[in-house]
Design an enzyme around this catalytic site. Structure first.
Site, short mmCIF file in Angstrom:
data_model
loop_
_atom_site.label_atom_id
_atom_site.label_comp_id
_atom_site.label_asym_id
_atom_site.label_seq_id
_atom_site.Cartn_x
_atom_site.Cartn_y
_atom_site.Cartn_z
CG LEU A 1 -3.80 -2.15 -2.22
CD1 LEU A 1 -4.26 -2.43 -0.74
CD2 LEU A 1 -4.57 -2.36 -3.17
CE1 TYR B 1 -3.36 2.91 0.47
CE2 TYR B 1 -3.85 2.02 2.56
CZ TYR B 1 -3.86 2.97 1.39
OH TYR B 1 -5.09 3.69 1.64
CB CYS B 2 1.08 4.43 0.06
SG CYS B 2 1.65 5.96 0.19
CG LEU B 3 5.78 5.76 0.54
CD1 LEU B 3 6.31 6.84 1.79
CD2 LEU B 3 6.48 6.28 -0.82
#
Length: 483
Positions: free
Chosen positions: A312, A284-286
């Protein structure tokens, strides 16, 4: 808020110097000024004779500050129409100025918009019809409550306490409720295992890699919106990384440390708990960016333990980073490095400041009106409470991320090195499932999609969802307002 004064000064110098040398643009602004004056004069004359006079200028689709019918009444109609005309003039002044670099023009346009939003008639007692009416009705007691709210927020800020009403949300009580156990711990992370809650169990486990600026329970925020709960109830064994919140001792911890002590170490543990099975990686993200870096390294080195990748709102290609690009250039990165040098990390307040500016109407000014002028405390909800529980980022890691990935786009260009040798997106061959959101101001969906243009895997599924970076991802199946 972590913004470089030098970066802002350079942008405004570039803009003002080229505007001064552009007679055509000056003439356009002069004409626009007199057109706006004429529109205003006609509107004021007609509205004085007809209360239902059509406005001379409309708000942008994303601006709902003046949607209330009270803004159509005098004198508030004249006030907000004058403001919108001024706003449109400044928009013209900060667009298409010949000779100005696109980055500097974007910065000037953004900052000018922030300054104008500060002086919006919506933000003052005498020019906001809703606030003015409430002040008259309550004899100013709404402002007394607002002053108390402001003092409460000020003391909380000074003490480092969470925002008001965030104490109602606590992991283990009404958040992060899916049963799990810590099966591994090192100096950078803990690995939590969640066992499946079904008789029939999928053979291949799932490893979840959240961003290190996020607390892990974003994906287990409550039973209704918990991805972890959904997976274990459908027969999946789930492993989740929970990153340590770094302090000054972690100043020299870099991207490779997060990859090796985080993703690779977690895979080693998963392999021992569930042997002889490939793993589905989810980032997710980073955390998704880090997972793809690890996947590329593993593929380069012949390590085939990953079965698939699910990303994501995660960027792997940074040529279109969206509005965050406003805060990232050589001057800005150097300024952040100076800030981090003294503490050894980037404070979460400075990251939050940049994110708040990207949505200042919603996150700063509307809250100020509600809490301080109307005297009404905003309702705290789970995602807002989680967002207040932010983490820091080590000096070296954040500097490497900004310089190598954001500025240099090295991963996409094949020049990002791990263990002295380059890795690139095209090294990845596992099937990938990408999820992006339409209104994401942190990982714009076009940037997320670019994985599909760079990878060498034959199977990529891209899903675009409504919503933003958090609410669009943390959204249960069947949500009535998600598409």
């Amino acid at each position: 808020m972590g913004l470089s004064p030098a970066a802002l000064a350079l942008a405004y110098y570039d803009w003002s110097l080229h505007l001064a040398n552009s007679p055509g643009k000056q003439l356009e602004l002069f004409e626009t000024f007199w057109e706006n004056m004429a529109k205003a004069a006609v509107y004021w004359t007609r509205s004085s004779m007809n209360q239902d006079c059509k406005p001379c200028v409309e708000s942008e689709d994303t601006d709902d500050r003046f949607d209330d019918d009270k803004w159509r009444k005098k004198p508030f109609d004249i006030v907000h129409q004058s403001f919108l005309l001024t706003q449109n003039w400044w928009k013209t002044a900060t667009e298409n100025v010949p000779g100005v670099s696109k980055h500097h023009l974007d910065v000037v346009s953004f900052v000018s918009r922030q300054v104008l939003d500060m002086f919006s008639p919506n933000n003052f007692v005498m020019t906001n019809p809703k606030v003015f009416k409430k002040t008259v009705e309550e004899g100013g007691m709404n402002l007394v409550r607002g002053a108390q709210n402001w003092l409460d927020d000020l003391f909380r800020e000074m003490e480092g306490a969470p925002p008001a009403r965030a104490e109602k949300f606590e992991p283990g009580k009404n958040m992060a409720l899916t049963p799990g156990k810590v099966v591994f711990r090192n100096d950078l992370m803990e690995l939590i295992q969640y066992s499946p809650q079904t008789d029939d169990v999928h053979a291949e486990p799932v490893l979840v890699v959240p961003a290190w600026i996020m607390k892990y329970y974003i994906l287990d925020i409550n039973p209704k919106k918990s991805l972890v709960k959904y997976l274990v109830e459908n027969g999946r064994t789930v492993f989740m990384i929970s990153w340590k919140n770094p302090d000054a001792d972690y100043r020299d911890t870099g991207m490779e440390d997060y990859m090796k002590k985080g993703v690779i170490s977690a895979l080693d543990v998963v392999e021992k708990v569930v042997p002889d099975r490939k793993v589905h990686g989810l980032g997710y993200c980073l955390g998704g960016t880090l997972l793809t870096l690890a996947a590329a390294k593993m593929s380069r080195d012949g390590d085939d333990r990953l079965k698939s990748l699910t990303l994501l709102a995660a960027q792997t290609e940074f040529s279109e980073p969206g509005e965050l690009d406003l805060f990232i250039d050589e001057s800005q990165v150097s300024y952040l490095e100076h800030l981090m040098w003294f503490k050894g990390y980037l404070d979460s307040k400075q990251m939050a400041g940049a994110f708040q500016l990207l949505r200042s109407k919603d996150l700063i000014w509307s809250r100020m009106v509600r809490d301080y002028l109307l005297g009404q405390r905003h309702e705290m909800f789970d995602l807002m409470a989680w967002n207040a529980d932010s983490a820091r980022m080590p000096y070296r890691m954040h500097s490497e991320y900004l310089r190598k990935l954001f500025l240099g786009n090295q991963f996409a260009r094949g020049t990002f090195e791990v263990d002295g040798a380059p890795i690139m997106v095209s090294d990845i061959h596992e099937p990938a499932f990408l999820v992006a959101t339409v209104n994401d101001h942190i990982s714009p969906w076009r940037s997320v999609y670019r994985f599909n243009l760079s990878s060498d895997t034959e199977e990529v599924t891209f899903l675009l969802s409504s919503g933003g970076h958090n609410a669009g991802i943390v959204s249960q199946p069947g949500h009535p307002r998600r598409t």
